[in-house]
Write a protein that holds these residues in place. Structure first.
Motif, PDB file in Angstrom:
ATOM      1  N   ARG A   1      67.269   0.336 -36.061  1.00 52.38           N
ATOM      2  CA  ARG A   1      67.952   0.450 -34.994  1.00 52.38           C
ATOM      3  C   ARG A   1      68.057   1.645 -34.183  1.00 52.38           C
ATOM      4  NH1 ARG A   1      71.340  -3.476 -37.875  1.00 52.38           N
ATOM      5  NH2 ARG A   1      71.314  -5.464 -36.995  1.00 52.38           N
ATOM      6  N   LEU A   2      67.925   2.798 -35.055  1.00 48.84           N
ATOM      7  CA  LEU A   2      67.994   4.175 -34.453  1.00 48.84           C
ATOM      8  C   LEU A   2      66.599   4.730 -34.167  1.00 48.84           C
ATOM      9  CD1 LEU A   2      70.388   5.718 -37.367  1.00 48.84           C
ATOM     10  CD2 LEU A   2      71.035   4.733 -35.026  1.00 48.84           C
ATOM     11  N   LEU A   3      65.512   4.134 -34.576  1.00 47.49           N
ATOM     12  CA  LEU A   3      64.239   4.675 -34.173  1.00 47.49           C
ATOM     13  C   LEU A   3      63.897   4.374 -32.597  1.00 47.49           C
ATOM     14  CD1 LEU A   3      62.148   3.287 -37.299  1.00 47.49           C
ATOM     15  CD2 LEU A   3      63.066   5.606 -36.881  1.00 47.49           C
ATOM     16  N   PRO A   4      63.508   5.328 -31.941  1.00 42.71           N
ATOM     17  CA  PRO A   4      63.226   5.361 -30.514  1.00 42.71           C
ATOM     18  C   PRO A   4      61.993   5.060 -30.170  1.00 42.71           C
ATOM     19  CG  PRO A   4      63.464   7.727 -31.332  1.00 42.71           C
ATOM     20  CD  PRO A   4      63.586   6.920 -32.477  1.00 42.71           C
ATOM     21  N   HIS A   5      61.651   3.814 -30.651  1.00 44.67           N
ATOM     22  CA  HIS A   5      60.224   3.409 -30.599  1.00 44.67           C
ATOM     23  C   HIS A   5      60.175   1.937 -29.827  1.00 44.67           C
ATOM     24  CE1 HIS A   5      56.089   1.975 -31.253  1.00 44.67           C
ATOM     25  NE2 HIS A   5      55.648   3.280 -31.837  1.00 44.67           N
ATOM     26  N   LYS A   6      59.599   1.756 -28.552  1.00 45.95           N
ATOM     27  CA  LYS A   6      59.942   0.615 -27.940  1.00 45.95           C
ATOM     28  C   LYS A   6      59.252  -0.403 -28.766  1.00 45.95           C
ATOM     29  CE  LYS A   6      58.479  -2.041 -23.719  1.00 45.95           C
ATOM     30  NZ  LYS A   6      57.821  -1.914 -22.469  1.00 45.95           N
ATOM     31  N   LYS A   7      58.020  -0.600 -29.369  1.00 48.74           N
ATOM     32  CA  LYS A   7      57.612  -1.604 -30.204  1.00 48.74           C
ATOM     33  C   LYS A   7      58.353  -2.022 -31.274  1.00 48.74           C
ATOM     34  CE  LYS A   7      53.831  -2.565 -27.568  1.00 48.74           C
ATOM     35  NZ  LYS A   7      53.597  -3.645 -26.679  1.00 48.74           N
ATOM     36  N   ILE A   8      58.837  -1.046 -31.978  1.00 47.41           N
ATOM     37  CA  ILE A   8      59.615  -1.180 -33.260  1.00 47.41           C
ATOM     38  C   ILE A   8      60.888  -2.066 -32.823  1.00 47.41           C
ATOM     39  CG2 ILE A   8      60.937   0.170 -35.133  1.00 47.41           C
ATOM     40  CD1 ILE A   8      58.785   1.958 -35.342  1.00 47.41           C
ATOM     41  N   GLN A   9      61.399  -1.548 -31.863  1.00 53.12           N
ATOM     42  CA  GLN A   9      62.730  -2.360 -31.450  1.00 53.12           C
ATOM     43  C   GLN A   9      62.354  -3.847 -31.093  1.00 53.12           C
ATOM     44  OE1 GLN A   9      65.930  -1.143 -31.788  1.00 53.12           O
ATOM     45  NE2 GLN A   9      64.912   0.598 -32.635  1.00 53.12           N
ATOM     46  N   GLU A  10      61.289  -3.846 -30.434  1.00 50.82           N
ATOM     47  CA  GLU A  10      60.856  -5.270 -30.032  1.00 50.82           C
ATOM     48  C   GLU A  10      60.712  -6.308 -31.214  1.00 50.82           C
ATOM     49  OE1 GLU A  10      57.578  -5.770 -27.498  1.00 50.82           O
ATOM     50  OE2 GLU A  10      58.027  -3.870 -26.324  1.00 50.82           O
TER      51      GLU A  10
ATOM     52  N   LYS B   1      59.715  -0.783 -51.407  1.00 48.16           N
ATOM     53  CA  LYS B   1      60.204  -0.189 -52.501  1.00 48.16           C
ATOM     54  C   LYS B   1      61.413   0.639 -52.634  1.00 48.16           C
ATOM     55  CE  LYS B   1      55.602   0.320 -54.753  1.00 48.16           C
ATOM     56  NZ  LYS B   1      54.507   1.115 -55.372  1.00 48.16           N
ATOM     57  N   ILE B   2      61.556   1.440 -51.537  1.00 51.20           N
ATOM     58  CA  ILE B   2      62.684   2.215 -51.425  1.00 51.20           C
ATOM     59  C   ILE B   2      63.807   1.905 -50.701  1.00 51.20           C
ATOM     60  CG2 ILE B   2      61.051   4.086 -51.962  1.00 51.20           C
ATOM     61  CD1 ILE B   2      61.272   5.254 -49.124  1.00 51.20           C
ATOM     62  N   CYS B   3      63.853   0.879 -49.637  1.00 50.97           N
ATOM     63  CA  CYS B   3      64.789   0.810 -48.895  1.00 50.97           C
ATOM     64  C   CYS B   3      65.352  -0.773 -49.103  1.00 50.97           C
ATOM     65  CB  CYS B   3      64.084   0.667 -47.286  1.00 50.97           C
ATOM     66  SG  CYS B   3      63.667   2.430 -47.160  1.00 50.97           S
ATOM     67  N   THR B   4      66.688  -0.845 -49.097  1.00 48.88           N
ATOM     68  CA  THR B   4      67.302  -2.216 -49.186  1.00 48.88           C
ATOM     69  C   THR B   4      67.292  -2.903 -47.755  1.00 48.88           C
ATOM     70  OG1 THR B   4      69.435  -1.374 -48.402  1.00 48.88           O
ATOM     71  CG2 THR B   4      68.863  -1.370 -50.799  1.00 48.88           C
ATOM     72  N   PRO B   5      67.086  -4.018 -47.800  1.00 50.41           N
ATOM     73  CA  PRO B   5      67.067  -4.781 -46.271  1.00 50.41           C
ATOM     74  C   PRO B   5      68.182  -4.210 -45.294  1.00 50.41           C
ATOM     75  CG  PRO B   5      67.035  -6.369 -48.030  1.00 50.41           C
ATOM     76  CD  PRO B   5      67.054  -5.031 -48.651  1.00 50.41           C
ATOM     77  N   ALA B   6      69.483  -3.959 -45.715  1.00 46.04           N
ATOM     78  CA  ALA B   6      70.535  -3.407 -44.734  1.00 46.04           C
ATOM     79  C   ALA B   6      70.044  -2.105 -44.329  1.00 46.04           C
ATOM     80  CB  ALA B   6      71.857  -3.502 -45.470  1.00 46.04           C
ATOM     81  N   PHE B   7      69.663  -0.949 -45.265  1.00 46.23           N
ATOM     82  CA  PHE B   7      69.318   0.319 -44.850  1.00 46.23           C
ATOM     83  C   PHE B   7      68.107  -0.012 -43.798  1.00 46.23           C
ATOM     84  CE2 PHE B   7      66.894   4.027 -45.548  1.00 46.23           C
ATOM     85  CZ  PHE B   7      67.917   5.066 -45.220  1.00 46.23           C
ATOM     86  N   ARG B   8      67.252  -0.874 -44.051  1.00 48.71           N
ATOM     87  CA  ARG B   8      65.922  -0.944 -43.140  1.00 48.71           C
ATOM     88  C   ARG B   8      66.437  -1.254 -41.860  1.00 48.71           C
ATOM     89  NH1 ARG B   8      63.348  -3.579 -47.790  1.00 48.71           N
ATOM     90  NH2 ARG B   8      63.667  -5.685 -46.711  1.00 48.71           N
ATOM     91  N   ARG B   9      67.323  -2.301 -41.765  1.00 53.24           N
ATOM     92  CA  ARG B   9      67.879  -2.688 -40.457  1.00 53.24           C
ATOM     93  C   ARG B   9      68.666  -1.512 -39.574  1.00 53.24           C
ATOM     94  NH1 ARG B   9      68.988  -7.442 -43.483  1.00 53.24           N
ATOM     95  NH2 ARG B   9      67.587  -9.381 -42.722  1.00 53.24           N
ATOM     96  N   ALA B  10      69.542  -0.813 -40.578  1.00 52.96           N
ATOM     97  CA  ALA B  10      70.287   0.174 -39.639  1.00 52.96           C
ATOM     98  C   ALA B  10      69.374   1.412 -39.421  1.00 52.96           C
ATOM     99  CB  ALA B  10      71.319   0.924 -41.101  1.00 52.96           C
ATOM    100  N   VAL B  11      68.219   1.665 -40.078  1.00 53.14           N
ATOM    101  CA  VAL B  11      67.396   2.819 -39.858  1.00 53.14           C
ATOM    102  C   VAL B  11      66.604   2.276 -38.373  1.00 53.14           C
ATOM    103  CG1 VAL B  11      65.220   4.154 -40.243  1.00 53.14           C
ATOM    104  CG2 VAL B  11      67.296   3.863 -41.917  1.00 53.14           C
TER     105      VAL B  11
ATOM    106  N   GLU C   1      64.752 -10.444 -36.482  1.00 53.56           N
ATOM    107  CA  GLU C   1      66.489 -10.928 -36.676  1.00 53.56           C
ATOM    108  C   GLU C   1      66.279 -12.264 -35.920  1.00 53.56           C
ATOM    109  OE1 GLU C   1      68.635  -8.136 -34.456  1.00 53.56           O
ATOM    110  OE2 GLU C   1      68.486  -6.624 -36.126  1.00 53.56           O
ATOM    111  N   THR C   2      65.643 -12.805 -34.721  1.00 57.43           N
ATOM    112  CA  THR C   2      65.561 -13.997 -34.344  1.00 57.43           C
ATOM    113  C   THR C   2      64.882 -14.987 -35.198  1.00 57.43           C
ATOM    114  OG1 THR C   2      65.377 -13.189 -31.996  1.00 57.43           O
ATOM    115  CG2 THR C   2      64.529 -15.396 -32.301  1.00 57.43           C
ATOM    116  N   LEU C   3      63.896 -14.804 -35.966  1.00 54.96           N
ATOM    117  CA  LEU C   3      63.336 -15.394 -36.781  1.00 54.96           C
ATOM    118  C   LEU C   3      64.249 -15.861 -38.014  1.00 54.96           C
ATOM    119  CD1 LEU C   3      59.507 -14.006 -37.131  1.00 54.96           C
ATOM    120  CD2 LEU C   3      60.250 -15.976 -35.905  1.00 54.96           C
ATOM    121  N   GLU C   4      64.628 -14.756 -38.686  1.00 55.80           N
ATOM    122  CA  GLU C   4      65.848 -15.063 -39.823  1.00 55.80           C
ATOM    123  C   GLU C   4      66.933 -15.927 -39.046  1.00 55.80           C
ATOM    124  OE1 GLU C   4      67.088 -10.973 -40.865  1.00 55.80           O
ATOM    125  OE2 GLU C   4      65.363 -10.766 -41.947  1.00 55.80           O
TER     126      GLU C   4
END
Length: 540
Positions: free
Chosen positions: A242-251, A230-240, A257-260
């Motif tokens: 990339r910054l999260l220090p969480h191994k599973k989230i980065q995976e 609801k509150i985040c655009t796709p571009a904003f979600r991707r930017a955030v 991105e590969t699927l897209e």
């Protein structure tokens, strides 16, 4: 403005604290439903249900508390686990608009695979099914059978090449996964993902295989999905992300991105061929008979109001691959394991197949009608459905009727349950398929022969609302598995080719099945790597 930040933060914190605390201090109509006690103040029974060795909880709770019981969600939420057939009929058919796919489930799917069938609700979902339903007709499946056979013959040759002697242990799960992707690629998308000749890395296949286990590992974060959408655009979600220090989230970010990227490549190649005309399409993989080609043509001829957007079509590509890959491949792996453990059944199936043809491909109508092959598939999907349970969420207060009364915590007898709005309901797929009151005392035995004669009257009278063989394996109602005929054909073609070429026997290691979004095997209980080693022997 700065002085306002602290009070606002304090108010928000108090509101959130009260929102969750009141679940513990207020009564609920569900408090009178029996069930296990909460294992954790914060997580309730979620860790019990969502761990890969959770079979004991699912089975013991079903035996102890019956066809409907209460369990605890996060932060004191009450939830229901249901496999009563009348209640299931209301959940997935009669009152399905009141029991929507959980918002966290569809929102998370929207974030990871786009706005396909598994990611939308209401009229958007109904419109997508209207466009897609004709694509999965029996006539289309009949047209796809030669494509399936061509792919599985490549698999047969690849496995034969892997056997350096007349027999060897083979990771059958790996080959089933690669084959399922190539079958959905060839028959579903008119696109080749895997030549099935070597171990060349395939980014798309790897991403698909990793997505569901990552979803399961991140289940604690999935309830945030509706808010994020609801509150985040796709571009904003991707930017955030990339910054999260969480191994599973980065995976999972890299997987998405590969699927897209691959979905867009498939879509653009298909659109280019269609723009060049029918002659170009018929020279593509699948000869224009693949599901995606038929879907795009149907979509182009649909009215403007009913036409799917490009993003929705892209969403169907990932949805089709996700839904068809692990479910079918893991079901096939389970069948081969059971046939390896029951040599008499394997010989009967092989004899039936050889009785039709020793070498030639068995035509579609004949293949789907072979009684013993069909019985083996049905019994495996009954006892071992690839998905253990799925969630629904009530969108308003609702009365859930029961086929048999239950006794409440206070000793009262209930023929129906008042279910408040926003209650999570777990649809017990495996529990319903293993319901002793429906299937009898031998419900836990793998007996293909049960399908070769009339089913018990209790099965017929139960009116289980599944779309397949009185089972919940493919669900029912408006959100039933749209591709179950595709899956059935895929399984039977693989079995028809491989069982006439190889004998399957148990390997040396222990095979352990793990609970997940789609259940998967590992070699041993401590391993987390999906794998299944069986001994294969050439027979011709």
């Amino acid at each position: 403005m700065i002085p306002l930040v602290a009070p606002l933060f304090f108010c928000a914190t108090v509101w959130l604290f009260w929102r969750f605390l009141h679940r513990y201090v207020t009564r609920s109509p569900l408090d009178n439903i029996r069930g296990p006690s909460s294992s954790s103040f914060w997580r309730g029974n979620i860790s019990d249900l969502f761990n890969r060795h959770a079979w004991g909880y699912h089975d013991s709770w079903s035996r102890q508390y019956g066809q409907v019981f209460k369990f605890h969600g996060t932060l004191g939420a009450r939830a229901l686990y249901v496999f009563d057939p009348l209640a299931l009929h209301h959940i997935v058919v009669k009152d399905q608009m009141l029991y929507e796919e959980s918002r966290w489930f569809t929102a998370w799917n929207h974030l990871t695979i786009g706005p396909g069938l598994l990611s939308v609700h209401g009229e958007q979902h109904r419109n997508q099914r209207r466009i897609l339903n004709p694509v999965f007709s029996i006539n289309h499946m009949r047209n796809l059978s030669p494509v399936f056979y061509a792919t599985v013959h490549r698999l047969q040759k690849a496995i034969s090449n892997e056997l350096q002697s007349s027999s060897a242990e083979v990771d059958i799960l790996r080959w089933m996964g690669r084959t399922a992707l190539e079958l959905v690629g060839q028959g579903g998308l008119g696109y080749a993902f895997d030549p099935l000749v070597d171990d060349t890395p395939n980014d798309y296949a790897d991403a698909l295989k990793r997505l569901l286990p990552l979803n399961f590992a991140l289940h604690a974060y999935r309830p945030l999905g509706p808010t994020i959408v609801k509150i985040c655009t796709p571009a904003f979600r991707r930017a955030v992300a990339r910054l999260l220090p969480h191994k599973k989230i980065q995976e999972i970010r890299r997987v998405v991105e590969t699927l897209e990227t691959n979905c867009k490549e498939v879509y653009e190649s298909k659109m280019t061929a269609l723009e060049k005309g029918d002659d170009t399409v018929t020279h593509q993989i699948g000869e224009g008979k693949d599901i995606l080609s038929v879907l795009i043509k149907a979509n182009m001829s649909a009215s403007e109001a009913n036409r799917l957007s490009k993003d929705e079509v892209l969403g169907q590509i990932s949805t089709l691959c996700i839904a068809a890959m692990d479910t079918t491949s893991n079901a096939l792996a389970r069948i081969f394991q059971l046939l390896a453990e029951h040599q008499d059944v394997q010989e009967k199936v092989r004899a039936e197949l050889l009785g039709v043809s020793e070498f030639d491909d068995i035509p579609y109508d004949q293949l789907v009608s072979l009684p013993y092959l069909d019985a083996v598939c049905r019994e495996t999907l009954r006892l071992h459905p690839p998905v253990t349970f799925m969630f629904r969420e009530t969108v308003q207060d609702v009365i859930m009727p029961l086929s048999q009364p239950i006794r409440g915590v206070d000793g009262s007898v209930m023929n129906e349950i008042f279910v408040p709005k926003d209650t999570f309901v777990a649809v017990g797929i495996r529990a319903c398929n293993r319901n002793k009151q429906i299937w009898g005392d031998d419900v836990l035995e793998w007996k293909p022969e049960r399908w070769l004669s009339a089913l018990p009257e209790t099965v017929v009278k139960a009116h289980v609302p599944g779309i397949y063989s009185h089972l919940m394996t493919f669900l029912g109602g408006g959100r039933a598995c749209i591709g179950f005929k595709f899956s059935q054909l895929e399984m039977k073609v693989v079995l028809a080719v491989l069982l006439r070429s190889f004998r399957f026997s148990p390997g040396d290691g222990e095979i352990v099945w793990n609970v997940a979004g789609v259940n998967y095997p590992t070699m041993g209980k401590t391993s987390t790597e999906p794998s299944m080693l069986l001994k294969l022997e050439r027979i011709r």
